[in-house]
Design a protein around this motif. Structure first.
Motif, PDB file in Angstrom:
ATOM      1  N   THR A  63      32.190  46.309  43.799  1.00  0.00           N
ATOM      2  CA  THR A  63      33.337  46.388  42.888  1.00  0.00           C
ATOM      3  C   THR A  63      34.474  45.463  43.312  1.00  0.00           C
ATOM      4  OG1 THR A  63      34.249  48.267  44.131  1.00  0.00           O
ATOM      5  CG2 THR A  63      32.821  48.767  42.236  1.00  0.00           C
ATOM      6  N   ARG A  64      34.294  44.796  44.474  1.00  0.00           N
ATOM      7  CA  ARG A  64      35.263  43.803  44.940  1.00  0.00           C
ATOM      8  C   ARG A  64      34.480  42.567  45.389  1.00  0.00           C
ATOM      9  NH1 ARG A  64      39.552  47.139  48.837  1.00  0.00           N
ATOM     10  NH2 ARG A  64      40.066  48.781  47.313  1.00  0.00           N
ATOM     11  N   PHE A  98      36.509  44.869  39.900  1.00  0.00           N
ATOM     12  CA  PHE A  98      35.847  45.317  38.682  1.00  0.00           C
ATOM     13  C   PHE A  98      36.013  46.827  38.561  1.00  0.00           C
ATOM     14  CE2 PHE A  98      33.312  41.972  40.834  1.00  0.00           C
ATOM     15  CZ  PHE A  98      33.742  40.903  40.054  1.00  0.00           C
ATOM     16  N   GLY A  99      37.114  47.229  37.948  1.00  0.00           N
ATOM     17  CA  GLY A  99      37.422  48.640  37.806  1.00  0.00           C
ATOM     18  C   GLY A  99      37.831  49.312  39.100  1.00  0.00           C
ATOM     19  N   ASP A 100      38.198  48.526  40.098  1.00  0.00           N
ATOM     20  CA  ASP A 100      38.591  49.066  41.407  1.00  0.00           C
ATOM     21  C   ASP A 100      40.110  48.998  41.522  1.00  0.00           C
ATOM     22  OD1 ASP A 100      39.009  49.615  44.109  1.00  0.00           O
ATOM     23  OD2 ASP A 100      37.143  48.663  44.738  1.00  0.00           O
ATOM     24  N   TYR A 101      40.643  48.086  42.323  1.00  0.00           N
ATOM     25  CA  TYR A 101      42.103  47.984  42.458  1.00  0.00           C
ATOM     26  C   TYR A 101      42.691  47.195  41.291  1.00  0.00           C
ATOM     27  CZ  TYR A 101      41.178  43.326  44.518  1.00  0.00           C
ATOM     28  OH  TYR A 101      40.762  42.030  44.752  1.00  0.00           O
ATOM     29  N   PHE A 102      44.032  47.277  41.176  1.00  0.00           N
ATOM     30  CA  PHE A 102      44.684  46.599  40.051  1.00  0.00           C
ATOM     31  C   PHE A 102      45.938  45.873  40.532  1.00  0.00           C
ATOM     32  CE2 PHE A 102      46.551  46.994  35.549  1.00  0.00           C
ATOM     33  CZ  PHE A 102      45.830  45.907  35.097  1.00  0.00           C
ATOM     34  N   LYS A 103      46.993  45.904  39.773  1.00  0.00           N
ATOM     35  CA  LYS A 103      48.134  45.016  39.997  1.00  0.00           C
ATOM     36  C   LYS A 103      48.787  45.178  41.363  1.00  0.00           C
ATOM     37  CE  LYS A 103      49.406  44.542  35.114  1.00  0.00           C
ATOM     38  NZ  LYS A 103      50.482  44.683  34.105  1.00  0.00           N
ATOM     39  N   HIS A 104      49.012  46.409  41.782  1.00  0.00           N
ATOM     40  CA  HIS A 104      49.744  46.625  43.037  1.00  0.00           C
ATOM     41  C   HIS A 104      49.054  45.961  44.212  1.00  0.00           C
ATOM     42  CE1 HIS A 104      53.009  49.498  41.971  1.00  0.00           C
ATOM     43  NE2 HIS A 104      52.245  49.700  40.906  1.00  0.00           N
ATOM     44  N   GLU A 105      47.762  46.242  44.385  1.00  0.00           N
ATOM     45  CA  GLU A 105      47.032  45.684  45.515  1.00  0.00           C
ATOM     46  C   GLU A 105      46.903  44.166  45.395  1.00  0.00           C
ATOM     47  OE1 GLU A 105      45.330  49.852  44.807  1.00  0.00           O
ATOM     48  OE2 GLU A 105      46.055  48.156  43.619  1.00  0.00           O
ATOM     49  N   ALA A 106      46.639  43.683  44.179  1.00  0.00           N
ATOM     50  CA  ALA A 106      46.452  42.242  43.982  1.00  0.00           C
ATOM     51  C   ALA A 106      47.713  41.467  44.346  1.00  0.00           C
ATOM     52  CB  ALA A 106      46.050  41.962  42.535  1.00  0.00           C
ATOM     53  N   VAL A 107      48.852  41.945  43.900  1.00  0.00           N
ATOM     54  CA  VAL A 107      50.120  41.282  44.201  1.00  0.00           C
ATOM     55  C   VAL A 107      50.419  41.359  45.695  1.00  0.00           C
ATOM     56  CG1 VAL A 107      52.622  41.430  43.889  1.00  0.00           C
ATOM     57  CG2 VAL A 107      51.095  41.589  41.903  1.00  0.00           C
ATOM     58  N   GLU A 108      50.246  42.548  46.272  1.00  0.00           N
ATOM     59  CA  GLU A 108      50.546  42.733  47.695  1.00  0.00           C
ATOM     60  C   GLU A 108      49.688  41.827  48.567  1.00  0.00           C
ATOM     61  OE1 GLU A 108      50.787  46.367  51.007  1.00  0.00           O
ATOM     62  OE2 GLU A 108      50.195  46.774  48.927  1.00  0.00           O
ATOM     63  N   TRP A 109      48.390  41.748  48.281  1.00  0.00           N
ATOM     64  CA  TRP A 109      47.503  40.916  49.101  1.00  0.00           C
ATOM     65  C   TRP A 109      47.763  39.424  48.895  1.00  0.00           C
ATOM     66  CZ3 TRP A 109      42.731  44.368  47.699  1.00  0.00           C
ATOM     67  CH2 TRP A 109      42.748  45.501  48.536  1.00  0.00           C
ATOM     68  N   GLY A 226      40.746  45.216  35.629  1.00  0.00           N
ATOM     69  CA  GLY A 226      40.374  44.627  36.917  1.00  0.00           C
ATOM     70  C   GLY A 226      41.323  43.536  37.347  1.00  0.00           C
ATOM     71  N   ILE A 227      40.844  42.701  38.263  1.00  0.00           N
ATOM     72  CA  ILE A 227      41.631  41.596  38.799  1.00  0.00           C
ATOM     73  C   ILE A 227      40.762  40.341  38.827  1.00  0.00           C
ATOM     74  CG2 ILE A 227      42.704  40.637  40.898  1.00  0.00           C
ATOM     75  CD1 ILE A 227      44.478  42.625  39.421  1.00  0.00           C
ATOM     76  N   ASP A 228      41.372  39.237  38.446  1.00  0.00           N
ATOM     77  CA  ASP A 228      40.717  37.924  38.489  1.00  0.00           C
ATOM     78  C   ASP A 228      41.725  36.932  39.054  1.00  0.00           C
ATOM     79  OD1 ASP A 228      39.721  35.378  37.950  1.00  0.00           O
ATOM     80  OD2 ASP A 228      40.046  35.548  35.786  1.00  0.00           O
TER      81      ASP A 228
END
Length: 284
Positions: A63-64, A98-109, A226-228
């Motif tokens: 999923t990641r 893919f249906g796992d983490y979203f905006k918060h984690e993506a921005v932070e990382w 998801g995140i891309d």
């Protein structure tokens, strides 16, 4: 900037290692010609091989994911060689959910990698968000601490991505820009992130896939967004190496030198000749 990360190889490895440590699976670059996808002539983004994963995020092998994807685009063909940043062929660093983490984690990382790993100076960084994405603004401003005056709201042309093809997954996005300095700018009083000049270099794009564009033109919300991420290897290399443009990085300089070595002695390397050399290096 991090003196230990300079070459394109260093950047690729540090990026992949960073996201492997955060539970991502490394996935090889997909072929430039997509398999089983009649909507595309070429692989134009890192998410192409994962398109179906966003639509059906159940029973997936992971999923990641993290990848370094070889991409081909003709949309910027007229800009190649003229600007410091456009190419037809390039490599895209990507981390995906893919249906796992979203905006918060993506921005932070994203910010953690840019600030702690690459060690870019925060005073030279700006962020853009989709014009009505107040959630993204709150994350950048309140959680990450980016000042409001360094967060720019842009419209659909700049900060709404996709789909790849006529239908498919799409959503608002948020980009990180590097200020290359006034000498690279257009001189306009309104010059800011989103301007077409070379001053503000967009090098990191966080796409938030939240919708599916249907054939009838409607946007259907995804049950599991998801995140891309798409981060430009060539652009990051230019920043990390302090190069005047992408063509003076370790990625393109050997190609440029080879072309120059084939030219007659005394050839003027400015103007049209420089443009031609850059074009050849890009296409090669």
């Amino acid at each position: 900037m991090n003196s230990n990360i300079r070459t394109a190889h260093d950047i690729r490895k540090s990026y992949v290692d960073f996201f492997l440590a955060r539970g991502h699976t490394e996935v090889p670059s997909a072929p430039l010609v997509p398999k089983g996808d009649a909507t595309l002539l070429f692989t134009s983004a890192g998410m192409v091989q994962f398109k179906d994963y966003y639509l059906s995020p159940e029973n997936l092998p992971y999923t990641r994911a993290v990848s370094v994807q070889k991409c081909l685009r003709a949309g910027d063909l007229e800009s190649v060689g003229k600007t410091l940043r456009h190419h037809t062929f390039f490599e895209m660093l990507g981390n995906f959910s893919f249906g796992d983490y979203f905006k918060h984690e993506a921005v932070e990382w994203a910010w953690e990698y840019v600030i702690d790993v690459l060690q870019l100076p925060p005073e030279r960084l700006y962020v853009s968000i989709f014009e009505d994405d107040d959630e993204a603004f709150g994350i950048w401003n309140e959680k990450i601490g980016v000042p409001a005056e360094r967060i720019v709201r842009l419209g659909r042309k700049d900060n709404f991505w996709g789909p790849v093809g006529k239908t498919g997954v799409c959503g608002p996005c948020s980009e990180i820009y590097y200020d290359a300095g006034e000498t690279k700018g257009c001189g306009s009083s309104g010059c800011a992130p989103g301007c077409d000049c070379d001053r503000y270099l967009e090098f990191w794009n966080l796409v938030f896939p939240q919708f599916v564009l249907e054939e009838d033109g409607t946007y259907r919300p995804l049950e599991k967004p998801g995140i891309d991420t798409g981060a430009g290897l060539e652009r990051i290399a230019m920043i990390m190496q302090g190069a005047e443009d992408n063509f003076h990085t370790d990625i393109f300089q050997p190609l440029v030198d080879a072309v120059v070595g084939l030219l007659p002695g005394g050839t003027d390397m400015t103007g049209e000749a420089k443009l031609g050399i850059n074009m050849i290096a890009d296409h090669a």
